[in-house]
Scaffold this motif. Structure first.
Motif, PDB file in Angstrom:
ATOM      1  N   VAL A   1      17.661  44.696  33.517  1.00  0.00           N
ATOM      2  CA  VAL A   1      17.508  43.218  33.124  1.00  0.00           C
ATOM      3  C   VAL A   1      17.553  42.379  34.457  1.00  0.00           C
ATOM      4  O   VAL A   1      18.210  42.712  35.260  1.00  0.00           O
ATOM      5  N   PRO A   2      16.672  41.198  34.407  1.00  0.00           N
ATOM      6  CA  PRO A   2      16.376  40.383  35.609  1.00  0.00           C
ATOM      7  C   PRO A   2      17.679  39.781  35.710  1.00  0.00           C
ATOM      8  O   PRO A   2      18.498  39.238  35.111  1.00  0.00           O
ATOM      9  N   LYS A   3      18.058  39.592  37.246  1.00  0.00           N
ATOM     10  CA  LYS A   3      19.187  38.786  37.556  1.00  0.00           C
ATOM     11  C   LYS A   3      19.324  37.601  37.265  1.00  0.00           C
ATOM     12  O   LYS A   3      20.454  36.888  36.848  1.00  0.00           O
ATOM     13  N   ASP A   4      18.103  36.923  37.359  1.00  0.00           N
ATOM     14  CA  ASP A   4      18.315  35.365  36.682  1.00  0.00           C
ATOM     15  C   ASP A   4      18.542  35.095  35.418  1.00  0.00           C
ATOM     16  O   ASP A   4      18.787  33.929  35.012  1.00  0.00           O
ATOM     17  N   GLU A   5      18.808  36.308  34.526  1.00  0.00           N
ATOM     18  CA  GLU A   5      19.501  36.120  33.125  1.00  0.00           C
ATOM     19  C   GLU A   5      20.808  35.940  33.209  1.00  0.00           C
ATOM     20  O   GLU A   5      21.349  35.499  32.238  1.00  0.00           O
ATOM     21  N   PHE A   6      21.722  36.010  34.229  1.00  0.00           N
ATOM     22  CA  PHE A   6      23.045  35.898  34.306  1.00  0.00           C
ATOM     23  C   PHE A   6      23.368  34.559  35.008  1.00  0.00           C
ATOM     24  O   PHE A   6      22.564  34.425  36.149  1.00  0.00           O
ATOM     25  N   ASP A   7      24.558  33.866  34.721  1.00  0.00           N
ATOM     26  CA  ASP A   7      24.820  32.818  35.270  1.00  0.00           C
ATOM     27  C   ASP A   7      25.859  32.839  36.304  1.00  0.00           C
ATOM     28  O   ASP A   7      25.655  31.912  37.701  1.00  0.00           O
ATOM     29  N   ARG A   8      26.447  33.949  36.633  1.00  0.00           N
ATOM     30  CA  ARG A   8      27.240  34.290  37.695  1.00  0.00           C
ATOM     31  C   ARG A   8      27.094  35.733  38.155  1.00  0.00           C
ATOM     32  O   ARG A   8      27.105  36.593  37.434  1.00  0.00           O
ATOM     33  N   LEU A   9      27.059  36.009  39.470  1.00  0.00           N
ATOM     34  CA  LEU A   9      26.940  37.445  39.720  1.00  0.00           C
ATOM     35  C   LEU A   9      28.084  37.681  41.114  1.00  0.00           C
ATOM     36  O   LEU A   9      27.733  37.723  42.136  1.00  0.00           O
ATOM     37  N   PRO A  10      29.467  37.691  40.745  1.00  0.00           N
ATOM     38  CA  PRO A  10      30.384  37.944  41.675  1.00  0.00           C
ATOM     39  C   PRO A  10      30.152  39.345  42.594  1.00  0.00           C
ATOM     40  O   PRO A  10      29.614  40.065  41.759  1.00  0.00           O
ATOM     41  N   PRO A  11      30.837  39.380  43.675  1.00  0.00           N
ATOM     42  CA  PRO A  11      30.807  40.828  44.072  1.00  0.00           C
ATOM     43  C   PRO A  11      31.551  41.752  43.399  1.00  0.00           C
ATOM     44  O   PRO A  11      32.358  41.567  42.578  1.00  0.00           O
ATOM     45  N   CYS A  12      31.159  43.076  43.545  1.00  0.00           N
ATOM     46  CA  CYS A  12      32.101  44.064  42.845  1.00  0.00           C
ATOM     47  C   CYS A  12      33.092  44.616  43.589  1.00  0.00           C
ATOM     48  O   CYS A  12      32.876  45.621  44.168  1.00  0.00           O
ATOM     49  N   ASP A  13      34.099  43.985  43.812  1.00  0.00           N
ATOM     50  CA  ASP A  13      35.098  44.043  44.409  1.00  0.00           C
ATOM     51  C   ASP A  13      36.407  44.718  43.591  1.00  0.00           C
ATOM     52  O   ASP A  13      36.402  44.153  42.422  1.00  0.00           O
ATOM     53  N   PHE A  14      36.983  45.936  44.112  1.00  0.00           N
ATOM     54  CA  PHE A  14      38.082  46.312  43.257  1.00  0.00           C
ATOM     55  C   PHE A  14      39.316  46.460  44.302  1.00  0.00           C
ATOM     56  O   PHE A  14      39.352  46.308  45.279  1.00  0.00           O
ATOM     57  N   TYR A  15      40.329  46.479  43.655  1.00  0.00           N
ATOM     58  CA  TYR A  15      41.540  46.528  44.387  1.00  0.00           C
ATOM     59  C   TYR A  15      41.779  47.688  45.170  1.00  0.00           C
ATOM     60  O   TYR A  15      41.312  48.604  44.584  1.00  0.00           O
ATOM     61  N   THR A  16      42.463  47.654  46.255  1.00  0.00           N
ATOM     62  CA  THR A  16      42.799  48.880  47.008  1.00  0.00           C
ATOM     63  C   THR A  16      44.153  49.411  46.109  1.00  0.00           C
ATOM     64  O   THR A  16      44.746  48.603  45.648  1.00  0.00           O
ATOM     65  N   PRO A  17      44.420  50.654  46.491  1.00  0.00           N
ATOM     66  CA  PRO A  17      45.463  51.216  45.856  1.00  0.00           C
ATOM     67  C   PRO A  17      46.954  50.377  46.352  1.00  0.00           C
ATOM     68  O   PRO A  17      47.725  50.068  45.488  1.00  0.00           O
ATOM     69  N   ASP A  18      47.006  49.949  47.548  1.00  0.00           N
ATOM     70  CA  ASP A  18      48.066  49.173  48.026  1.00  0.00           C
ATOM     71  C   ASP A  18      48.097  47.888  47.503  1.00  0.00           C
ATOM     72  O   ASP A  18      49.341  47.258  47.520  1.00  0.00           O
ATOM     73  N   GLU A  19      47.255  47.173  47.154  1.00  0.00           N
ATOM     74  CA  GLU A  19      46.862  45.690  46.366  1.00  0.00           C
ATOM     75  C   GLU A  19      47.564  46.162  44.933  1.00  0.00           C
ATOM     76  O   GLU A  19      48.048  45.150  44.235  1.00  0.00           O
ATOM     77  N   LEU A  20      47.141  47.238  44.429  1.00  0.00           N
ATOM     78  CA  LEU A  20      47.491  47.138  42.952  1.00  0.00           C
ATOM     79  C   LEU A  20      48.656  48.015  42.465  1.00  0.00           C
ATOM     80  O   LEU A  20      49.304  47.397  41.554  1.00  0.00           O
TER      81      LEU A  20
END
Length: 88
Positions: A3-22
Motif C-alpha cells: 500500500v502506498p505510504k501516502d494512504e496513511f495519516d500518520r507513520l510513527p517510528p516502529c519503536d519498542f520498549y526495551t526489557p528494562d523499560e517494560l
C-alpha cells in the motif's frame, strides 16, 4: 499487496520498549502479560481472546529479540505458562 505510504495519516517510528523499560526487575511475567504491557495495558487487563491472539503476535518476537536480556522460568504447574523476567 503493498500500500502506498501516502494512504496513511500518520507513520510513527516502529519503536519498542526495551526489557528494562517494560519489566520490573523483581517480577516474572507470562507472555500474555508481556503482550498487554507492550500495548500499555495493565498486565491483568481483561481482553477478548481475538485481541489477545493479535497481541501475542507482537509479544513473541519481542521476547525472542530480547532473549539475551531475559531469564525464563518453567511453569509451576501443567496448567500455567512459563515466565520471563529481566536478567540480573
Amino acid at each position: 499487496m503493498p500500500v502506498p505510504k501516502d494512504e496513511f495519516d500518520r507513520l510513527p517510528p516502529c519503536d519498542f520498549y526495551t526489557p528494562d523499560e517494560l519489566l520490573e526487575s523483581d517480577h516474572m511475567y507470562t507472555v500474555y502479560e508481556i503482550a498487554r504491557l507492550l500495548q500499555g495495558l495493565d498486565p491483568d487487563a481483561e481482553i477478548d481472546r481475538e485481541t489477545e491472539d493479535i497481541l501475542l503476535d507482537w509479544a513473541i518476537p519481542w521476547i525472542m529479540t530480547n532473549a539475551n536480556d531475559l531469564v525464563v522460568a518453567e511453569p509451576r504447574t501443567d496448567e500455567e505458562p512459563g515466565y520471563y523476567g529481566l536478567k540480573p
